[in-house]
Motif scaffolding. Structure first.
Motif, PDB file in Angstrom:
ATOM      1  N   SER A  59       1.308  -1.170   0.108  1.00  0.00           N
ATOM      2  CA  SER A  59      -0.012  -0.328  -0.349  1.00  0.00           C
ATOM      3  C   SER A  59       0.857   1.137   0.139  1.00  0.00           C
ATOM      4  N   LYS A  60       1.940   1.537   0.540  1.00  0.00           N
ATOM      5  CA  LYS A  60       2.715   1.918   0.695  1.00  0.00           C
ATOM      6  C   LYS A  60       3.519   2.610  -0.768  1.00  0.00           C
ATOM      7  N   LEU A  61       3.396   1.696  -1.642  1.00  0.00           N
ATOM      8  CA  LEU A  61       4.532   2.328  -2.709  1.00  0.00           C
ATOM      9  C   LEU A  61       2.873   2.567  -3.457  1.00  0.00           C
ATOM     10  N   TRP A  62       1.817   1.376  -3.712  1.00  0.00           N
ATOM     11  CA  TRP A  62       0.791   1.752  -4.755  1.00  0.00           C
ATOM     12  C   TRP A  62       0.413   2.438  -4.914  1.00  0.00           C
ATOM     13  N   VAL A  63      -0.490   3.413  -3.464  1.00  0.00           N
ATOM     14  CA  VAL A  63      -1.351   3.871  -2.916  1.00  0.00           C
ATOM     15  C   VAL A  63      -0.886   5.338  -2.754  1.00  0.00           C
ATOM     16  N   ASP A  64       0.781   5.151  -1.561  1.00  0.00           N
ATOM     17  CA  ASP A  64       1.409   6.554  -1.153  1.00  0.00           C
ATOM     18  C   ASP A  64       2.275   6.833  -1.932  1.00  0.00           C
ATOM     19  N   ILE A  65       2.971   6.276  -2.822  1.00  0.00           N
ATOM     20  CA  ILE A  65       3.682   7.186  -3.732  1.00  0.00           C
ATOM     21  C   ILE A  65       3.279   6.503  -5.557  1.00  0.00           C
ATOM     22  N   PHE A  66       2.679   5.848  -6.005  1.00  0.00           N
ATOM     23  CA  PHE A  66       1.768   6.240  -7.089  1.00  0.00           C
ATOM     24  C   PHE A  66       1.164   6.992  -7.194  1.00  0.00           C
ATOM     25  N   GLY A  67      -0.348   6.650  -6.652  1.00  0.00           N
ATOM     26  CA  GLY A  67      -0.730   7.371  -6.071  1.00  0.00           C
ATOM     27  C   GLY A  67      -2.530   6.816  -6.663  1.00  0.00           C
ATOM     28  N   LEU A  68      -2.205   5.616  -6.638  1.00  0.00           N
ATOM     29  CA  LEU A  68      -3.505   4.971  -6.625  1.00  0.00           C
ATOM     30  C   LEU A  68      -5.128   5.095  -6.357  1.00  0.00           C
ATOM     31  N   LYS A  69      -6.114   4.706  -5.849  1.00  0.00           N
ATOM     32  CA  LYS A  69      -6.827   5.360  -4.752  1.00  0.00           C
ATOM     33  C   LYS A  69      -7.235   4.095  -4.736  1.00  0.00           C
TER      34      LYS A  69
END
Length: 156
Positions: A24-34
């Motif tokens: 989640s840190k990578l995909w949501v926090d860093i990459f910005g996926l919802k």
């Protein structure tokens, strides 16, 4: 037998790991996926967040998953790129045709998936009875809703 279905596009990719928070840190926090939703299933041994990349009918679902019990199967984190999902315009015709052609499916048949669409999985390995398979990749066929079918057919 003629093919009575079309693959319309990529519906999802599913990524497994031992630590969903790190994913989640990578995909949501860093990459910005919802983040859209969470799906937990003891039967499927999965704690999954459903993310979205893109807009409208062009959005691709990205599922980040960790096993509820790392000792049990299925091991949703092995391999880390767990499966890809493909939009299909007629899942029943797809299953009927592919079965006639010798495709091996995983147990469970057509069923509701985590995001609410009907799904079926093509087995990554063939066998004597059903030699056609995902050639090492677990492939999920996902019944596209009518707005996705209409939009993606126009682009083909």
């Amino acid at each position: 037998v003629s093919r009575k279905f079309n693959i319309l596009g990529i519906q999802q990719i599913a990524i497994g790991g031992s630590n969903k928070a790190a994913l989640s840190k990578l995909w949501v926090d860093i990459f910005g996926l919802k983040k859209l939703d969470t799906f937990i299933s003891e039967k499927e041994n999965v704690d999954e967040d459903i993310l979205s990349l893109g807009q409208g009918v062009h959005a691709v679902e990205v599922d980040i998953m960790q096993p509820l019990d790392p000792e049990k199967k299925p091991k949703v984190n092995v391999p880390p790129l767990n499966h890809i999902g493909l939009w299909v315009d007629d899942i029943q015709n797809a299953v009927d045709y592919l079965t006639q052609e010798g495709m091996r499916f995983t147990p469970g048949g057509i069923r509701p998936g985590a995001a609410g669409h009907n799904v079926v999985f093509i087995h990554p390995k063939g066998n004597e009875q059903f030699p056609l398979c995902g050639e090492g990749v677990l492939i999920e066929l996902v019944q596209a809703p009518s707005n996705v079918i209409d939009a993606l057919r126009k682009e083909q």
